[in-house]
Enzyme design. Structure first.
Site, short mmCIF file in Angstrom:
data_model
loop_
_atom_site.label_atom_id
_atom_site.label_comp_id
_atom_site.label_asym_id
_atom_site.label_seq_id
_atom_site.Cartn_x
_atom_site.Cartn_y
_atom_site.Cartn_z
N GLU A 83 -3.68 7.30 -4.53
CA GLU A 83 -4.13 6.80 -5.85
C GLU A 83 -5.50 7.38 -6.20
O GLU A 83 -6.36 7.49 -5.32
CB GLU A 83 -4.22 5.27 -5.82
CG GLU A 83 -2.89 4.59 -5.64
CD GLU A 83 -3.00 3.07 -5.63
OE1 GLU A 83 -4.06 2.54 -6.04
OE2 GLU A 83 -2.04 2.40 -5.23
N HIS B 140 -0.83 0.03 -10.18
CA HIS B 140 -1.50 -0.92 -9.29
C HIS B 140 -2.02 -2.14 -10.07
O HIS B 140 -3.23 -2.40 -10.13
CB HIS B 140 -2.65 -0.24 -8.54
CG HIS B 140 -2.96 -0.92 -7.23
ND1 HIS B 140 -3.46 -0.26 -6.14
CD2 HIS B 140 -2.82 -2.23 -6.82
CE1 HIS B 140 -3.63 -1.09 -5.14
NE2 HIS B 140 -3.25 -2.29 -5.53
N THR C 191 -2.30 -7.72 -9.20
CA THR C 191 -3.13 -8.92 -9.43
C THR C 191 -3.80 -8.89 -10.80
O THR C 191 -4.72 -9.67 -11.06
CB THR C 191 -4.23 -9.02 -8.35
OG1 THR C 191 -5.05 -7.85 -8.41
CG2 THR C 191 -3.61 -9.12 -6.97
N ARG D 206 0.86 -1.18 0.00
CA ARG D 206 0.00 0.00 0.00
C ARG D 206 0.90 1.24 0.00
O ARG D 206 1.89 1.29 0.72
CB ARG D 206 -0.93 0.02 1.22
CG ARG D 206 -2.11 -0.94 1.11
CD ARG D 206 -3.08 -0.52 0.02
NE ARG D 206 -4.29 -1.34 -0.05
CZ ARG D 206 -4.45 -2.38 -0.84
NH1 ARG D 206 -3.44 -2.76 -1.62
NH2 ARG D 206 -5.59 -3.05 -0.86
N ASP E 141 4.17 -0.15 -7.39
CA ASP E 141 2.87 -0.53 -7.96
C ASP E 141 1.74 0.18 -7.24
O ASP E 141 0.60 0.13 -7.69
CB ASP E 141 2.69 -2.06 -7.84
CG ASP E 141 1.42 -2.55 -8.51
OD1 ASP E 141 1.14 -2.11 -9.65
OD2 ASP E 141 0.71 -3.38 -7.91
#
Length: 338
Positions: free
Chosen positions: A273, A291, A294, A244, A268
């Protein structure tokens, strides 16, 4: 005729369509149609006044903003489960949910490999200074004016937060001949540490050539790494963050990168954000990814499947698979409340 339990999907399922179809046979899933947070609050009193579960993703906060105490208080009394499609849940007020008797689940296991893979990409890319070379090439220069990178062999990787992802990163750097040290709230068993040395936070800062961040964001970890911590690091340290953004003071990190204290960063995640510190954006030694930890078809499908399975289990009175740690600690072995 008994009506099926309703599940409110804040975002559509994009990959696990067969699982969604099966879920539809025993529950009534429906996609959120509210257009604003204020409208959502009204809809909780109206068309969504008898929902049993919510399916959320990291994109859910674009409309709902945080699942904070205010939102939790507006949920209908029928709501018993929030099934989050993601590992991190810092945008959900777990204390408020627990007070309302709402169980929260997340999806930790499915994210491990993809996030660890991206961490290795960022680690190697930052260590080898590949981003400046890419910038230079796209600007019409071929291998001119490019600084030298560094090899991973013999370097010390400091893993801050040796959970599932931290351990997966440790396994991935072993073939590169890197030594791994780690800092955690608690020392791991020898099996879980797998040869990594447990060190104090101070030692990790001072001895690591690369620091990879894998702690969750909470009140204790916000700005865990700030200006003072960066000054304790080696000159030329590389920082990787796939956890984070707010775990690191972004302003302090950007200043240290500009000053050369930090050789490179691979990021990332970001503190605010989708906003990114412009010093980082303009510095080619900052390898920046939006980000995507995943963001693969296979991983997202697994995450969707787990979140929907938790929702199905909750609605049908079965045991939940992945209740968040805070609720397990406070309440013990939770049942689904039916």
């Amino acid at each position: 005729m008994i009506s099926k339990p309703r599940i409110l999907f804040f975002n559509p399922v994009r990959h696990a369509h067969a699982v969604y179809k099966n879920l539809s046979s025993v529950t009534q899933p429906e996609l959120l149609s509210s257009k604003s947070r204020a409208e959502l609050f009204q809809d909780f009193k109206g068309k969504y006044n008898n929902i049993t579960a919510i399916y959320s993703t990291s994109s859910s906060y674009a409309l709902a903003e945080k699942f904070d105490k205010e939102l939790i208080q507006h949920l209908p009394p029928s709501l018993k489960f929030i099934c989050h499609n993601g590992a991190g849940y810092d945008n959900i007020d777990i204390e408020a949910c627990t007070a309302r008797g709402i169980k929260v689940t997340n999806a930790q296991d499915p994210v491990t490999d993809a996030t660890a893979d991206l961490a290795i990409f960022l680690l190697l890319g930052a260590l080898r200074q590949l981003n400046p070379a890419i910038f230079s090439l796209r600007n019409g220069h071929f291998k001119t004016g490019i600084d030298f990178g560094r090899d991973p062999q013999g370097k010390t990787l400091g893993v801050l937060g040796m959970g599932r992802i931290g351990r997966a990163v440790k396994r991935r750097v072993e073939p590169f001949g890197m030594k791994t040290i780690y800092h955690n709230r608690n020392k791991l068993s020898e099996d879980d540490a797998a040869g990594a040395e447990y060190v104090s936070f101070g030692r990790l800062l001072g001895e690591s050539d690369i620091i990879s961040v894998h702690v969750p964001l909470n009140s204790k970890t916000k700005h865990l790494i700030g200006e003072q911590e960066i000054q304790k690091m080696k000159d030329g340290v590389v920082i990787v963050n796939t956890a984070r953004g707010a775990v690191i003071d972004e302003v302090a990190m950007a200043a240290a990168l500009e000053a050369g204290k930090i050789a490179a960063v691979g990021l990332d995640v970001y503190e605010r954000e989708p906003e990114i510190n412009q010093i980082l954006v303009k510095n080619s030694r900052a390898l920046l990814i939006p980000h995507l930890g995943t963001h693969t078809t296979e991983t997202l499908s697994k995450m969707e499947t787990l979140a929907m399975e938790n929702a199905r289990r909750g609605c049908l009175g079965e045991s939940l698979l992945t209740v968040v740690a805070e609720q397990l600690e406070k309440i013990g072995a939770l049942t689904n409340g039916h």
